[in-house]
Design a protein around this motif. Structure first.
Motif, PDB file in Angstrom:
ATOM      1  N   UNK A  47     -56.942  37.891  12.348  1.00 38.83           N
ATOM      2  CA  UNK A  47     -56.307  39.151  12.733  1.00 38.83           C
ATOM      3  C   UNK A  47     -54.789  39.067  12.686  1.00 38.83           C
ATOM      4  N   UNK A  48     -54.245  37.940  13.138  1.00 36.55           N
ATOM      5  CA  UNK A  48     -52.792  37.741  13.071  1.00 36.55           C
ATOM      6  C   UNK A  48     -52.309  37.755  11.629  1.00 36.55           C
ATOM      7  N   UNK A  49     -53.056  37.083  10.762  1.00 36.43           N
ATOM      8  CA  UNK A  49     -52.665  37.036   9.351  1.00 36.43           C
ATOM      9  C   UNK A  49     -52.801  38.405   8.688  1.00 36.43           C
ATOM     10  N   UNK A  50     -53.798  39.193   9.113  1.00 38.13           N
ATOM     11  CA  UNK A  50     -53.911  40.559   8.601  1.00 38.13           C
ATOM     12  C   UNK A  50     -52.700  41.385   9.025  1.00 38.13           C
ATOM     13  N   UNK A  51     -52.295  41.255  10.276  1.00 38.35           N
ATOM     14  CA  UNK A  51     -51.127  41.992  10.764  1.00 38.35           C
ATOM     15  C   UNK A  51     -49.868  41.579  10.005  1.00 38.35           C
ATOM     16  N   UNK A  52     -49.672  40.283   9.815  1.00 39.15           N
ATOM     17  CA  UNK A  52     -48.510  39.788   9.073  1.00 39.15           C
ATOM     18  C   UNK A  52     -48.534  40.327   7.643  1.00 39.15           C
ATOM     19  N   UNK A  53     -49.718  40.360   7.044  1.00 36.90           N
ATOM     20  CA  UNK A  53     -49.862  40.876   5.680  1.00 36.90           C
ATOM     21  C   UNK A  53     -49.516  42.359   5.605  1.00 36.90           C
ATOM     22  N   UNK A  54     -50.044  43.165   6.539  1.00 39.94           N
ATOM     23  CA  UNK A  54     -49.773  44.601   6.518  1.00 39.94           C
ATOM     24  C   UNK A  54     -48.296  44.890   6.753  1.00 39.94           C
ATOM     25  N   UNK A  55     -47.693  44.175   7.685  1.00 37.49           N
ATOM     26  CA  UNK A  55     -46.282  44.371   7.979  1.00 37.49           C
ATOM     27  C   UNK A  55     -45.411  43.963   6.783  1.00 37.49           C
ATOM     28  N   UNK A  71     -42.333  51.907 -11.340  1.00 39.25           N
ATOM     29  CA  UNK A  71     -43.685  52.372 -11.086  1.00 39.25           C
ATOM     30  C   UNK A  71     -44.258  51.649  -9.860  1.00 39.25           C
ATOM     31  N   UNK A  72     -44.623  52.397  -8.829  1.00 42.49           N
ATOM     32  CA  UNK A  72     -45.010  51.841  -7.538  1.00 42.49           C
ATOM     33  C   UNK A  72     -46.263  50.957  -7.573  1.00 42.49           C
ATOM     34  N   UNK A  73     -47.272  51.205  -8.406  1.00 46.28           N
ATOM     35  CA  UNK A  73     -48.427  50.306  -8.391  1.00 46.28           C
ATOM     36  C   UNK A  73     -48.100  48.850  -8.701  1.00 46.28           C
ATOM     37  N   UNK A  74     -46.969  48.589  -9.339  1.00 47.63           N
ATOM     38  CA  UNK A  74     -46.582  47.184  -9.534  1.00 47.63           C
ATOM     39  C   UNK A  74     -46.296  46.511  -8.189  1.00 47.63           C
ATOM     40  N   UNK A  75     -45.858  47.279  -7.222  1.00 48.55           N
ATOM     41  CA  UNK A  75     -45.640  46.728  -5.888  1.00 48.55           C
ATOM     42  C   UNK A  75     -46.960  46.282  -5.268  1.00 48.55           C
ATOM     43  N   UNK A  76     -48.047  46.961  -5.621  1.00 47.03           N
ATOM     44  CA  UNK A  76     -49.364  46.564  -5.122  1.00 47.03           C
ATOM     45  C   UNK A  76     -49.715  45.158  -5.585  1.00 47.03           C
ATOM     46  N   UNK A  77     -49.368  44.832  -6.812  1.00 44.80           N
ATOM     47  CA  UNK A  77     -49.629  43.483  -7.323  1.00 44.80           C
ATOM     48  C   UNK A  77     -48.844  42.457  -6.519  1.00 44.80           C
ATOM     49  N   UNK A  78     -47.581  42.751  -6.231  1.00 39.45           N
ATOM     50  CA  UNK A  78     -46.761  41.858  -5.416  1.00 39.45           C
ATOM     51  C   UNK A  78     -47.377  41.713  -4.024  1.00 39.45           C
ATOM     52  N   UNK A  79     -47.848  42.820  -3.456  1.00 41.25           N
ATOM     53  CA  UNK A  79     -48.460  42.784  -2.119  1.00 41.25           C
ATOM     54  C   UNK A  79     -49.744  41.959  -2.112  1.00 41.25           C
ATOM     55  N   UNK A  80     -50.542  42.048  -3.170  1.00 42.42           N
ATOM     56  CA  UNK A  80     -51.775  41.262  -3.234  1.00 42.42           C
ATOM     57  C   UNK A  80     -51.478  39.772  -3.328  1.00 42.42           C
ATOM     58  N   UNK A  81     -50.461  39.413  -4.098  1.00 46.43           N
ATOM     59  CA  UNK A  81     -50.048  38.003  -4.181  1.00 46.43           C
ATOM     60  C   UNK A  81     -49.545  37.534  -2.815  1.00 46.43           C
ATOM     61  N   UNK A  82     -48.756  38.385  -2.154  1.00 43.35           N
ATOM     62  CA  UNK A  82     -48.248  38.065  -0.820  1.00 43.35           C
ATOM     63  C   UNK A  82     -49.407  37.881   0.175  1.00 43.35           C
ATOM     64  N   UNK A  83     -50.396  38.783   0.114  1.00 42.48           N
ATOM     65  CA  UNK A  83     -51.543  38.687   1.022  1.00 42.48           C
ATOM     66  C   UNK A  83     -52.324  37.393   0.793  1.00 42.48           C
ATOM     67  N   UNK A  84     -52.521  37.037  -0.467  1.00 46.12           N
ATOM     68  CA  UNK A  84     -53.225  35.790  -0.766  1.00 46.12           C
ATOM     69  C   UNK A  84     -52.459  34.589  -0.217  1.00 46.12           C
ATOM     70  N   UNK A  85     -51.141  34.616  -0.343  1.00 48.73           N
ATOM     71  CA  UNK A  85     -50.320  33.516   0.174  1.00 48.73           C
ATOM     72  C   UNK A  85     -50.385  33.450   1.697  1.00 48.73           C
TER      73      UNK A  85
END
Length: 90
Positions: A47-55, A71-85
């Protein structure tokens, strides 16, 4: 949902967050976890890691919008890489 004047992307966004919260609650009940220490040297749970990821994803999207203006969907790719990390190392 007309009283809130939501667009479809907004509804999908909040439905996804609600689904994540339900999934993580079920995971916490079915598979309890002990906090672990990651690269930040703080104890975190799923849960903590989910919160850190969302923030962090919110800040990534804001920075993307303000700096890159591409184009904003490229930010989604960055966010997915960040979430995995975050889920791997934090």
């Amino acid at each position: 949902m007309d009283w809130m004047a939501w667009t479809l992307p907004t509804a999908i966004f909040f439905a996804t967050i609600a689904a994540l919260l339900v999934i993580f609650t079920i995971l916490a009940i079915r598979f309890p976890e002990t906090p672990r220490r990651g690269i930040l040297r703080i104890e975190t749970t799923r849960g903590d890691r989910l919160f850190i990821t969302l923030l962090g994803s919110a800040f990534i999207n804001l920075a993307w919008l303000g700096v890159v203006e591409a184009y904003q969907p490229y930010a989604l790719i960055v966010c997915l890489v960040y979430a995995a990390a975050v889920f791997r190392w934090v």
